[in-house]
Write a protein that holds these residues in place. Structure first.
Motif, PDB file in Angstrom:
ATOM      1  N   VAL A  28       0.851  -1.189   0.000  1.00  0.00           N
ATOM      2  CA  VAL A  28       0.000   0.000   0.000  1.00  0.00           C
ATOM      3  C   VAL A  28       0.890   1.243   0.000  1.00  0.00           C
ATOM      4  O   VAL A  28       1.842   1.331   0.768  1.00  0.00           O
ATOM      5  N   GLU A  29       0.572   2.187  -0.867  1.00  0.00           N
ATOM      6  CA  GLU A  29       1.350   3.418  -0.946  1.00  0.00           C
ATOM      7  C   GLU A  29       1.123   4.283   0.291  1.00  0.00           C
ATOM      8  O   GLU A  29       0.066   4.220   0.921  1.00  0.00           O
ATOM      9  N   GLN A  30       2.102   5.115   0.600  1.00  0.00           N
ATOM     10  CA  GLN A  30       2.043   5.978   1.784  1.00  0.00           C
ATOM     11  C   GLN A  30       0.844   6.921   1.726  1.00  0.00           C
ATOM     12  O   GLN A  30       0.209   7.185   2.739  1.00  0.00           O
ATOM     13  N   ALA A  31       0.515   7.415   0.550  1.00  0.00           N
ATOM     14  CA  ALA A  31      -0.625   8.330   0.415  1.00  0.00           C
ATOM     15  C   ALA A  31      -1.925   7.639   0.810  1.00  0.00           C
ATOM     16  O   ALA A  31      -2.799   8.246   1.449  1.00  0.00           O
ATOM     17  N   THR A  32      -2.083   6.376   0.461  1.00  0.00           N
ATOM     18  CA  THR A  32      -3.282   5.615   0.824  1.00  0.00           C
ATOM     19  C   THR A  32      -3.343   5.395   2.329  1.00  0.00           C
ATOM     20  O   THR A  32      -4.413   5.511   2.936  1.00  0.00           O
ATOM     21  N   VAL A  33      -2.188   5.091   2.919  1.00  0.00           N
ATOM     22  CA  VAL A  33      -2.127   4.910   4.379  1.00  0.00           C
ATOM     23  C   VAL A  33      -2.549   6.204   5.071  1.00  0.00           C
ATOM     24  O   VAL A  33      -3.354   6.178   6.012  1.00  0.00           O
ATOM     25  N   GLU A  34      -2.022   7.323   4.605  1.00  0.00           N
ATOM     26  CA  GLU A  34      -2.351   8.611   5.214  1.00  0.00           C
ATOM     27  C   GLU A  34      -3.835   8.951   5.048  1.00  0.00           C
ATOM     28  O   GLU A  34      -4.456   9.467   5.982  1.00  0.00           O
ATOM     29  N   ASN A  35      -4.410   8.644   3.896  1.00  0.00           N
ATOM     30  CA  ASN A  35      -5.843   8.905   3.682  1.00  0.00           C
ATOM     31  C   ASN A  35      -6.701   8.039   4.592  1.00  0.00           C
ATOM     32  O   ASN A  35      -7.676   8.516   5.183  1.00  0.00           O
ATOM     33  N   ASP A  36      -6.358   6.757   4.699  1.00  0.00           N
ATOM     34  CA  ASP A  36      -7.119   5.866   5.581  1.00  0.00           C
ATOM     35  C   ASP A  36      -6.976   6.294   7.036  1.00  0.00           C
ATOM     36  O   ASP A  36      -7.945   6.272   7.799  1.00  0.00           O
ATOM     37  N   TYR A  37      -5.765   6.686   7.429  1.00  0.00           N
ATOM     38  CA  TYR A  37      -5.550   7.137   8.806  1.00  0.00           C
ATOM     39  C   TYR A  37      -6.366   8.397   9.089  1.00  0.00           C
ATOM     40  O   TYR A  37      -6.994   8.508  10.143  1.00  0.00           O
ATOM     41  N   SER A  38      -6.368   9.337   8.152  1.00  0.00           N
ATOM     42  CA  SER A  38      -7.149  10.571   8.338  1.00  0.00           C
ATOM     43  C   SER A  38      -8.627  10.259   8.485  1.00  0.00           C
ATOM     44  O   SER A  38      -9.321  10.850   9.319  1.00  0.00           O
ATOM     45  N   ASP A  39      -9.103   9.326   7.688  1.00  0.00           N
ATOM     46  CA  ASP A  39     -10.513   8.940   7.762  1.00  0.00           C
ATOM     47  C   ASP A  39     -10.835   8.298   9.112  1.00  0.00           C
ATOM     48  O   ASP A  39     -11.810   8.674   9.771  1.00  0.00           O
ATOM     49  N   CYS A  40     -10.017   7.350   9.539  1.00  0.00           N
ATOM     50  CA  CYS A  40     -10.247   6.679  10.822  1.00  0.00           C
ATOM     51  C   CYS A  40     -10.116   7.655  11.999  1.00  0.00           C
ATOM     52  O   CYS A  40     -10.923   7.618  12.933  1.00  0.00           O
ATOM     53  N   PHE A  41      -9.118   8.526  11.944  1.00  0.00           N
ATOM     54  CA  PHE A  41      -8.910   9.497  13.017  1.00  0.00           C
ATOM     55  C   PHE A  41     -10.089  10.463  13.101  1.00  0.00           C
ATOM     56  O   PHE A  41     -10.563  10.796  14.192  1.00  0.00           O
ATOM     57  N   SER A  42     -10.591  10.895  11.945  1.00  0.00           N
ATOM     58  CA  SER A  42     -11.736  11.823  11.928  1.00  0.00           C
ATOM     59  C   SER A  42     -12.985  11.168  12.500  1.00  0.00           C
ATOM     60  O   SER A  42     -13.715  11.775  13.284  1.00  0.00           O
ATOM     61  N   LYS A  43     -13.232   9.921  12.112  1.00  0.00           N
ATOM     62  CA  LYS A  43     -14.401   9.203  12.645  1.00  0.00           C
ATOM     63  C   LYS A  43     -14.281   9.016  14.151  1.00  0.00           C
ATOM     64  O   LYS A  43     -15.260   9.192  14.884  1.00  0.00           O
ATOM     65  N   ALA A  44     -13.089   8.654  14.616  1.00  0.00           N
ATOM     66  CA  ALA A  44     -12.875   8.459  16.051  1.00  0.00           C
ATOM     67  C   ALA A  44     -13.029   9.778  16.806  1.00  0.00           C
ATOM     68  O   ALA A  44     -13.624   9.810  17.891  1.00  0.00           O
ATOM     69  N   SER A  45     -12.538  10.867  16.242  1.00  0.00           N
ATOM     70  CA  SER A  45     -12.659  12.180  16.888  1.00  0.00           C
ATOM     71  C   SER A  45     -14.117  12.611  16.977  1.00  0.00           C
ATOM     72  O   SER A  45     -14.547  13.159  17.992  1.00  0.00           O
ATOM     73  N   LEU A  46     -14.864  12.364  15.921  1.00  0.00           N
ATOM     74  CA  LEU A  46     -16.290  12.706  15.933  1.00  0.00           C
ATOM     75  C   LEU A  46     -17.025  11.906  16.997  1.00  0.00           C
ATOM     76  O   LEU A  46     -17.844  12.452  17.743  1.00  0.00           O
ATOM     77  N   GLU A  47     -16.703  10.638  17.089  1.00  0.00           N
ATOM     78  CA  GLU A  47     -17.351   9.776  18.087  1.00  0.00           C
ATOM     79  C   GLU A  47     -17.027  10.232  19.512  1.00  0.00           C
ATOM     80  O   GLU A  47     -17.902  10.276  20.376  1.00  0.00           O
ATOM     81  N   VAL A  48     -15.786  10.587  19.755  1.00  0.00           N
ATOM     82  CA  VAL A  48     -15.354  11.007  21.090  1.00  0.00           C
ATOM     83  C   VAL A  48     -15.964  12.352  21.478  1.00  0.00           C
ATOM     84  O   VAL A  48     -16.250  12.593  22.651  1.00  0.00           O
ATOM     85  N   THR A  50     -18.894  13.513  20.627  1.00  0.00           N
ATOM     86  CA  THR A  50     -20.350  13.475  20.590  1.00  0.00           C
ATOM     87  C   THR A  50     -20.832  12.882  21.912  1.00  0.00           C
ATOM     88  O   THR A  50     -20.321  11.855  22.345  1.00  0.00           O
ATOM     89  N   PRO A  51     -21.811  13.520  22.560  1.00  0.00           N
ATOM     90  CA  PRO A  51     -22.299  12.989  23.838  1.00  0.00           C
ATOM     91  C   PRO A  51     -22.864  11.583  23.672  1.00  0.00           C
ATOM     92  O   PRO A  51     -23.406  11.281  22.623  1.00  0.00           O
ATOM     93  N   PRO A  52     -22.735  10.744  24.669  1.00  0.00           N
ATOM     94  CA  PRO A  52     -22.076  10.937  25.962  1.00  0.00           C
ATOM     95  C   PRO A  52     -20.555  10.889  25.805  1.00  0.00           C
ATOM     96  O   PRO A  52     -20.020  10.053  25.099  1.00  0.00           O
ATOM     97  N   PHE A  53     -19.895  11.797  26.469  1.00  0.00           N
ATOM     98  CA  PHE A  53     -18.453  11.921  26.341  1.00  0.00           C
ATOM     99  C   PHE A  53     -17.743  10.858  27.183  1.00  0.00           C
ATOM    100  O   PHE A  53     -18.143  10.595  28.310  1.00  0.00           O
ATOM    101  N   PRO A  54     -16.670  10.259  26.664  1.00  0.00           N
ATOM    102  CA  PRO A  54     -15.933   9.259  27.446  1.00  0.00           C
ATOM    103  C   PRO A  54     -15.102   9.923  28.543  1.00  0.00           C
ATOM    104  O   PRO A  54     -14.810  11.114  28.485  1.00  0.00           O
ATOM    105  N   ASP A  55     -14.717   9.132  29.531  1.00  0.00           N
ATOM    106  CA  ASP A  55     -13.890   9.646  30.629  1.00  0.00           C
ATOM    107  C   ASP A  55     -12.503  10.049  30.148  1.00  0.00           C
ATOM    108  O   ASP A  55     -11.926  11.004  30.638  1.00  0.00           O
ATOM    109  N   SER A  56     -11.968   9.299  29.192  1.00  0.00           N
ATOM    110  CA  SER A  56     -10.627   9.569  28.666  1.00  0.00           C
ATOM    111  C   SER A  56     -10.713   9.736  27.147  1.00  0.00           C
ATOM    112  O   SER A  56     -10.508   8.786  26.400  1.00  0.00           O
TER     113      SER A  56
END
Length: 81
Positions: A28-48, A50-56
């Motif tokens: 897998v090319e580095q650009a694809t890794v970075e795009n997938d990471y950005s997508d996963c990080f954005s989804k995780a950030s949105l989830e965190v 959004t209420p109810p907020f996690p402790d950590s």
């Protein structure tokens, strides 16, 4: 003078290495890794954030990002350069 230059190069190398996503997948090319990471990080950030907020929220975001990347077939690793 030489020690200052050496220290600068070491710090620059660490900073440059820390900007890459800490995941890899054979063929897998580095650009694809970075795009997938950005997508996963954005989804995780949105989830965190959004209420109810996690402790950590930072720890939870990392766990969610790791889980998303593993679902896509990536392996986590520490990448310095």
């Amino acid at each position: 003078m030489r020690s200052t230059i050496l220290a600068f190069l070491v710090i620059f190398g660490l900073i440059a290495g820390c900007t890459r996503a800490p995941y890899s997948k054979p063929g897998v090319e580095q650009a694809t890794v970075e795009n997938d990471y950005s997508d996963c990080f954005s989804k995780a950030s949105l989830e965190v954030n959004t209420p109810p907020f996690p402790d950590s929220p930072i720890g939870q975001r990392k766990q969610d990002t790791d889980a998303c990347m593993k679902e896509r077939g990536y392996q986590g690793h520490l990448q310095m350069f």
